[in-house]
Motif scaffolding. Structure first.
Motif, PDB file in Angstrom:
ATOM      1  N   LEU A   1       0.834  -1.200   0.000  1.00  0.00           N
ATOM      2  CA  LEU A   1       0.000   0.000   0.000  1.00  0.00           C
ATOM      3  C   LEU A   1       0.870   1.252   0.000  1.00  0.00           C
ATOM      4  O   LEU A   1       0.578   2.228  -0.707  1.00  0.00           O
ATOM      5  CB  LEU A   1      -0.935   0.008   1.206  1.00  0.00           C
ATOM      6  CG  LEU A   1      -1.865   1.216   1.297  1.00  0.00           C
ATOM      7  CD1 LEU A   1      -2.777   1.301   0.073  1.00  0.00           C
ATOM      8  CD2 LEU A   1      -2.693   1.183   2.576  1.00  0.00           C
ATOM      9  N   ALA A   2       1.940   1.235   0.777  1.00  0.00           N
ATOM     10  CA  ALA A   2       2.841   2.385   0.820  1.00  0.00           C
ATOM     11  C   ALA A   2       3.438   2.654  -0.558  1.00  0.00           C
ATOM     12  O   ALA A   2       3.560   3.807  -0.990  1.00  0.00           O
ATOM     13  CB  ALA A   2       3.948   2.155   1.846  1.00  0.00           C
ATOM     14  N   GLU A   3       3.772   1.595  -1.288  1.00  0.00           N
ATOM     15  CA  GLU A   3       4.324   1.751  -2.631  1.00  0.00           C
ATOM     16  C   GLU A   3       3.282   2.356  -3.573  1.00  0.00           C
ATOM     17  O   GLU A   3       3.597   3.219  -4.392  1.00  0.00           O
ATOM     18  CB  GLU A   3       4.802   0.401  -3.167  1.00  0.00           C
ATOM     19  CG  GLU A   3       6.052  -0.124  -2.464  1.00  0.00           C
ATOM     20  CD  GLU A   3       6.439  -1.517  -2.934  1.00  0.00           C
ATOM     21  OE1 GLU A   3       5.640  -2.125  -3.695  1.00  0.00           O
ATOM     22  OE2 GLU A   3       7.522  -2.002  -2.535  1.00  0.00           O
TER      23      GLU A   3
ATOM     24  N   TRP B   1       4.322   6.609  -0.341  1.00  0.00           N
ATOM     25  CA  TRP B   1       4.616   7.033   1.028  1.00  0.00           C
ATOM     26  C   TRP B   1       5.651   6.099   1.648  1.00  0.00           C
ATOM     27  O   TRP B   1       5.802   4.942   1.221  1.00  0.00           O
ATOM     28  CB  TRP B   1       3.370   6.955   1.907  1.00  0.00           C
ATOM     29  CG  TRP B   1       2.231   7.837   1.533  1.00  0.00           C
ATOM     30  CD1 TRP B   1       2.215   8.849   0.617  1.00  0.00           C
ATOM     31  CD2 TRP B   1       0.906   7.748   2.077  1.00  0.00           C
ATOM     32  NE1 TRP B   1       0.977   9.415   0.560  1.00  0.00           N
ATOM     33  CE2 TRP B   1       0.152   8.769   1.450  1.00  0.00           C
ATOM     34  CE3 TRP B   1       0.294   6.940   3.031  1.00  0.00           C
ATOM     35  CZ2 TRP B   1      -1.204   8.980   1.740  1.00  0.00           C
ATOM     36  CZ3 TRP B   1      -1.037   7.151   3.329  1.00  0.00           C
ATOM     37  CH2 TRP B   1      -1.777   8.162   2.690  1.00  0.00           C
ATOM     38  N   PRO B   2       6.331   6.529   2.687  1.00  0.00           N
ATOM     39  CA  PRO B   2       7.136   5.588   3.484  1.00  0.00           C
ATOM     40  C   PRO B   2       6.188   4.654   4.238  1.00  0.00           C
ATOM     41  O   PRO B   2       5.077   5.049   4.637  1.00  0.00           O
ATOM     42  CB  PRO B   2       7.912   6.493   4.429  1.00  0.00           C
ATOM     43  CG  PRO B   2       7.127   7.760   4.489  1.00  0.00           C
ATOM     44  CD  PRO B   2       6.469   7.921   3.154  1.00  0.00           C
TER      45      PRO B   2
ATOM     46  N   LYS C   1       4.594   5.798   7.527  1.00  0.00           N
ATOM     47  CA  LYS C   1       3.403   6.647   7.554  1.00  0.00           C
ATOM     48  C   LYS C   1       2.144   5.793   7.583  1.00  0.00           C
ATOM     49  O   LYS C   1       1.202   6.081   8.341  1.00  0.00           O
ATOM     50  CB  LYS C   1       3.381   7.573   6.338  1.00  0.00           C
ATOM     51  CG  LYS C   1       2.139   8.466   6.279  1.00  0.00           C
ATOM     52  CD  LYS C   1       2.215   9.481   5.151  1.00  0.00           C
ATOM     53  CE  LYS C   1       0.962  10.348   5.082  1.00  0.00           C
ATOM     54  NZ  LYS C   1       1.048  11.385   4.025  1.00  0.00           N
ATOM     55  N   VAL C   2       2.108   4.751   6.793  1.00  0.00           N
ATOM     56  CA  VAL C   2       0.965   3.831   6.805  1.00  0.00           C
ATOM     57  C   VAL C   2       0.792   3.239   8.198  1.00  0.00           C
ATOM     58  O   VAL C   2      -0.323   3.167   8.737  1.00  0.00           O
ATOM     59  CB  VAL C   2       1.154   2.712   5.760  1.00  0.00           C
ATOM     60  CG1 VAL C   2       0.045   1.665   5.881  1.00  0.00           C
ATOM     61  CG2 VAL C   2       1.186   3.298   4.356  1.00  0.00           C
ATOM     62  N   SER C   3       1.903   2.827   8.792  1.00  0.00           N
ATOM     63  CA  SER C   3       1.853   2.226  10.131  1.00  0.00           C
ATOM     64  C   SER C   3       1.338   3.219  11.170  1.00  0.00           C
ATOM     65  O   SER C   3       0.506   2.883  12.020  1.00  0.00           O
ATOM     66  CB  SER C   3       3.249   1.733  10.521  1.00  0.00           C
ATOM     67  OG  SER C   3       3.244   1.217  11.832  1.00  0.00           O
ATOM     68  N   LYS C   4       1.817   4.459  11.119  1.00  0.00           N
ATOM     69  CA  LYS C   4       1.402   5.469  12.092  1.00  0.00           C
ATOM     70  C   LYS C   4      -0.075   5.808  11.947  1.00  0.00           C
ATOM     71  O   LYS C   4      -0.783   5.993  12.935  1.00  0.00           O
ATOM     72  CB  LYS C   4       2.250   6.728  11.943  1.00  0.00           C
ATOM     73  CG  LYS C   4       3.685   6.572  12.437  1.00  0.00           C
ATOM     74  CD  LYS C   4       4.480   7.845  12.188  1.00  0.00           C
ATOM     75  CE  LYS C   4       5.918   7.693  12.663  1.00  0.00           C
ATOM     76  NZ  LYS C   4       6.719   8.912  12.366  1.00  0.00           N
TER      77      LYS C   4
END
Length: 278
Positions: free
Chosen positions: A28-30, A34-35, A38-41
């Motif tokens: 999803l980040a790709e 995004w890094p 950011k997805v995790s946060k």
């Protein structure tokens, strides 16, 4: 940051994770560029998303219809915590305009400020200096003229019957060098004039006065319905009864340590003399 805010952000993160089902965070980040952090946060409720983040997430997870739902959830969060990063995207004037609406709706307004002169009593030059400092801090659009005009326009309420402004400031606010000395001198003179206004009750907590609570963040109380509290990262707009009661107790405690009338005049004169001597 309020518990309600944290819970709402965690709930939004859980919903984002639900939409991601079947796709890894890395993939999803790709897709989003995004890094992965950011997805995790965002999923963990450790970062507040921007509106465009939510729209991008909905489309990247194949759920474009969820964009409106996510936006509504974000609006609910920001009704309590309004980050400066988002508020100041268009500059300071829109923020001033939003505050004017709340002033206009209120009859009894109470303020505490320990770090600078409150906006309702600022001279145009002092206000310009304050806006310039915050513009630099938040790297926001430099709409100083419009912001100053909006703040000064709101001060017309000081001369309209039907409202009472109970303003309490710490003496330290009179010495803070947020503006050039000649600007600060004119600002102190403005405070002396405010003491005589029928609509204003101005109190100053002298340095060294006994206080029941430590002087911390500045805030305004709008009747008994809303508290707006300023922090470095955001404004908190609080309307629950527990928070309102807490901030009213804080204000009452600090107000009880303040001096008024001729005594407040002497504290301001002392700050003026110190400025001239420095």
């Amino acid at each position: 940051m309020s518990t309600d805010f944290q819970q709402a952000r965690a709930a939004l993160g859980a919903r984002l994770k639900e939409l991601r089902a079947g796709v890894s965070q890395r993939v999803l980040a790709e897709r989003l560029g995004w890094p992965q952090s950011k997805v995790s946060k965002l999923e963990g409720g450790r970062q507040t998303p921007a509106l465009e983040d939510l729209a991008a997430w909905a489309h990247a997870t194949g759920s474009p219809a969820a964009a409106d739902e996510l936006a509504a959830r974000l609006q609910g969060i920001e009704s309590h915590s309004r980050s400066w990063r988002r508020q100041l995207r268009a500059g300071h004037k829109p923020v001033q305009d939003a505050l004017t609406v709340e002033y206009d709706r209120s009859t009894v307004l109470r303020a505490w400020e320990g770090s600078m002169v409150v906006g309702m009593l600022q001279t145009p030059d002092y206000a310009r200096a304050v806006f310039a400092r915050y513009t630099e801090l938040h790297q926001s659009p430099r709409d100083l003229d419009d912001a100053v005009r909006a703040r000064v326009k709101r001060q017309e309420m000081l001369y309209q019957p039907g409202r009472i402004f109970h303003i309490v400031m710490w003496e330290a606010a009179l010495h803070a060098g947020v503006a050039a000395p000649h600007v600060l001198a004119a600002q102190l003179d403005r405070l002396v004039g405010a003491i005589g206004l029928d609509t204003v009750k101005l109190g100053i907590v002298p340095l060294g006065a006994g206080i029941a609570v430590p002087p911390a963040n500045g805030f305004w109380l709008y009747d008994d319905r809303l508290a707006i509290v300023e922090d470095w990262h955001a404004e908190l707009w609080l309307d629950d009864s527990d928070s309102l009661s807490l901030y009213r107790r804080v204000w009452d405690s600090l107000s009880a340590s303040a001096v008024y009338g001729s005594q407040a005049h002497r504290v301001i004169a002392r700050a003026r003399a110190h400025l001239e001597a420095s």
